[in-house]
Design a protein around this motif. Structure first.
Motif, short mmCIF file in Angstrom:
data_model
loop_
_atom_site.label_atom_id
_atom_site.label_comp_id
_atom_site.label_asym_id
_atom_site.label_seq_id
_atom_site.Cartn_x
_atom_site.Cartn_y
_atom_site.Cartn_z
N ARG A 52 0.92 -1.16 -0.11
CA ARG A 52 -0.13 -0.02 0.07
C ARG A 52 0.87 1.28 0.08
N ARG A 53 2.19 1.31 0.73
CA ARG A 53 2.79 2.43 0.84
C ARG A 53 3.44 2.77 -0.37
N LEU A 54 3.76 1.88 -1.31
CA LEU A 54 4.43 2.22 -2.67
C LEU A 54 3.23 2.65 -3.81
N LEU A 55 2.13 2.05 -3.38
CA LEU A 55 1.16 2.82 -4.34
C LEU A 55 0.59 3.90 -3.77
N ASP A 56 0.56 4.29 -2.66
CA ASP A 56 0.38 5.58 -2.02
C ASP A 56 1.46 6.67 -2.61
N GLU A 57 2.66 6.31 -2.47
CA GLU A 57 3.84 7.12 -2.86
C GLU A 57 3.97 7.32 -4.31
N SER A 58 3.88 6.32 -5.18
CA SER A 58 4.09 6.39 -6.73
C SER A 58 2.72 6.34 -7.55
N GLY A 59 1.72 5.68 -6.93
CA GLY A 59 0.59 5.22 -7.57
C GLY A 59 -0.14 6.63 -8.23
N LEU A 60 -1.09 6.66 -9.21
CA LEU A 60 -1.89 7.92 -9.84
C LEU A 60 -3.25 7.42 -9.89
N THR A 61 -4.24 8.22 -9.35
CA THR A 61 -5.57 8.11 -9.33
C THR A 61 -6.05 8.84 -10.50
N PRO A 62 -7.42 8.50 -11.08
CA PRO A 62 -7.80 9.22 -12.13
C PRO A 62 -7.86 10.74 -11.73
N GLU A 63 -7.97 11.31 -10.74
CA GLU A 63 -7.87 12.59 -10.12
C GLU A 63 -6.75 13.22 -10.52
N ASP A 64 -5.59 12.41 -9.89
CA ASP A 64 -4.25 12.80 -10.09
C ASP A 64 -3.98 13.16 -11.65
N LEU A 65 -4.46 12.25 -12.68
CA LEU A 65 -4.04 12.35 -13.94
C LEU A 65 -4.96 13.52 -14.49
N ALA A 66 -6.25 13.83 -14.05
CA ALA A 66 -6.88 14.92 -14.44
C ALA A 66 -6.31 16.22 -14.23
N LYS A 67 -5.83 15.96 -12.94
CA LYS A 67 -5.11 17.52 -12.32
C LYS A 67 -3.80 17.97 -13.19
N ALA A 68 -3.13 16.64 -13.59
CA ALA A 68 -1.73 16.82 -14.29
C ALA A 68 -2.30 17.32 -15.60
N HIS A 69 -3.36 16.83 -16.48
CA HIS A 69 -3.81 17.32 -17.66
C HIS A 69 -4.08 18.68 -17.64
N GLN A 70 -4.82 19.23 -16.63
CA GLN A 70 -5.42 20.56 -16.57
C GLN A 70 -4.19 21.38 -16.30
N GLN A 71 -3.01 20.93 -15.50
CA GLN A 71 -1.77 21.92 -15.28
C GLN A 71 -1.10 21.99 -16.56
N ALA A 72 -0.96 20.98 -17.36
CA ALA A 72 -0.47 21.11 -18.77
C ALA A 72 -1.17 21.91 -19.87
N GLU A 73 -2.37 21.98 -19.68
CA GLU A 73 -3.29 22.79 -20.66
C GLU A 73 -3.01 24.18 -20.26
N GLU A 74 -3.03 24.41 -19.06
CA GLU A 74 -2.72 25.91 -18.41
C GLU A 74 -1.49 26.44 -18.69
N GLU A 75 -0.45 25.61 -18.63
CA GLU A 75 0.86 25.87 -19.20
C GLU A 75 1.05 26.03 -20.62
N GLY A 76 0.15 25.28 -21.22
CA GLY A 76 0.29 25.54 -22.74
C GLY A 76 -0.26 26.91 -23.27
N GLU A 77 -1.36 27.30 -22.40
CA GLU A 77 -1.97 28.56 -22.67
C GLU A 77 -1.04 29.93 -22.38
N ARG A 78 -0.25 29.68 -21.55
CA ARG A 78 0.86 30.69 -20.88
C ARG A 78 1.89 30.78 -22.08
N LEU A 79 2.08 29.85 -22.77
CA LEU A 79 3.21 29.83 -23.76
C LEU A 79 3.02 30.55 -24.93
#
Length: 147
Positions: A120-147
């Motif tokens: 469980r420790r490794l999954l908590d430290e290195s795992g990604l939930t769908p929410e984590d992926l959506a947040k990363a996607h959102q950040q990437a889109e925001e950074e793309g708009e700023r460029l």
């Protein structure tokens, strides 16, 4: 309720994603019965079409020829090093444990239909939930708009 960090969690192979034209791929494992993913960057299988794990190869044949079978693979670290996974074998009444790379170890588990586990420790430290992926996607889109 606090979760036990040392609890064992069973994983399944969700897919193998090529990383461009390079020699690497992302092996995506998923917690069985849940939505958490554990991505591992691994060497791309030689001759593989990108979405397949290579077979058990010589090591798998040797294990079988010696009358042993893979009973379990445990991923201990989310990195492709020679000691990041443990392969547990049964040979008659004897139990044997080998250390190996996650990519090779997972190939052995898949071909033997043996469970793939982590903590469980490794999954908590290195795992990604769908929410984590959506947040990363959102950040990437925001950074793309700023460029």
């Amino acid at each position: 309720a606090r979760r036990d960090p040392d609890a064992r969690v069973e994983l399944e192979v969700a897919g193998l994603l090529p990383l461009g034209e390079g020699a690497a791929a992302v092996l995506v494992l998923r917690e069985k019965g849940a939505r958490t993913f554990l991505p591992l960057v691994v060497p791309r299988p030689e001759g593989g079409r990108g979405g397949e794990l290579k077979g058990p190869g010589l090591l798998g044949e040797a294990i079988s020829a010696l009358g042993a079978r893979v009973t379990e693979v445990e991923i201990e670290r989310a990195e492709e090093s020679r000691t990041s996974a443990r392969v547990r074998l049964a040979q008659g009444t004897r139990t044997i444990e080998l250390r190996g790379r996650p990519s090779e170890s997972i190939s052995l588990a898949v071909s033997a239909r043996a469970p793939i586990v982590t903590t469980r420790r490794l999954l908590d430290e290195s795992g990604l939930t769908p929410e984590d992926l959506a947040k990363a996607h959102q950040q990437a889109e925001e950074e793309g708009e700023r460029l």
